[in-house]
Design an enzyme around this catalytic site. Structure first.
Site, PDB file in Angstrom:
ATOM      1  N   CYS A   8       0.936  -1.142   0.044  1.00 11.05           N
ATOM      2  CA  CYS A   8       0.175  -0.131  -0.078  1.00 11.05           C
ATOM      3  C   CYS A   8       0.929   1.362   0.026  1.00 11.05           C
ATOM      4  O   CYS A   8       2.238   1.050  -0.183  1.00 11.05           O
ATOM      5  CB  CYS A   8      -1.078  -0.018   1.014  1.00 11.05           C
ATOM      6  N   ARG A  14      -3.284  -0.594   5.256  1.00 11.32           N
ATOM      7  CA  ARG A  14      -3.817  -1.823   4.745  1.00 11.32           C
ATOM      8  C   ARG A  14      -2.932  -2.739   4.474  1.00 11.32           C
ATOM      9  O   ARG A  14      -3.334  -4.228   4.756  1.00 11.32           O
ATOM     10  CB  ARG A  14      -4.427  -1.108   3.058  1.00 11.32           C
ATOM     11  N   ASP A 120      -8.084   3.784   1.272  1.00 16.51           N
ATOM     12  CA  ASP A 120      -7.112   3.930   2.273  1.00 16.51           C
ATOM     13  C   ASP A 120      -7.919   4.343   3.598  1.00 16.51           C
ATOM     14  O   ASP A 120      -8.273   5.497   3.837  1.00 16.51           O
ATOM     15  CB  ASP A 120      -6.298   4.769   1.907  1.00 16.51           C
TER      16      ASP A 120
END
Length: 154
Positions: A8, A14, A120
């Site tokens: 990520c 994440r 996100d």
């Protein structure tokens, strides 16, 4: 042994969540030939533990994340499977290493969801929703890797 990396942006929300969930699912399924990592394409969080929201959701579901710190995805990384959280990360990965040897996917390619990108939670604060997206994708990803790499389960 095959290496899988979740990627990520900052490697604090994440991808560490996906790393921890994947490790737990592999343990639950007694699969020992897959090593799981996570990385970020941005360098501003290097060496930091997972975001407080990620820690809370993993603790809520009793998923360990001890010792995890943010690391940078680098051109020298040699993973068999690279799993990005969104298209921006796919583009960043290809820019960092245009000659990838490993297979590159977006995580939600392994889900039944209509979405293609994992949002996100650093910006949305929806850590529970991201947890659900990651969890719903991990078993299908494991199934794919086990078959593709000709690994044994159990």
């Amino acid at each position: 042994m095959v290496d899988v990396a979740f990627v990520c942006l900052g490697n604090i929300c994440r991808s560490p969540m996906a790393e921890a969930i994947m490790r737990q699912r592999l343990k639950d399924r007694n699969i020992q030939d897959i090593k799981v990592h996570s990385r970020g394409t941005g360098s501003w969080n290097l060496g930091e533990p997972p975001h407080e929201g990620t820690q809370k959701i993993l603790n809520k579901h009793n998923i360990p994340f001890d010792g995890m710190i943010s690391e940078l995805f680098e051109a020298t990384d040699d993973f068999d499977y690279i799993v990005a959280m969104d298209q921006s990360n796919v583009d960043n990965i290809k820019s960092i290493n245009p000659n990838l040897k490993g297979q590159l996917f977006k995580l939600l390619e392994f889900s039944n969801m209509e979405e293609s990108d994992v949002p996100d939670p650093y910006y949305t604060n929806n850590f529970e929703g991201v947890y659900d997206m990651v969890l719903s994708s991990c078993d299908n990803l494991i199934d794919y890797i086990v078959k593709d790499a000709n690994l044994k389960e159990g």
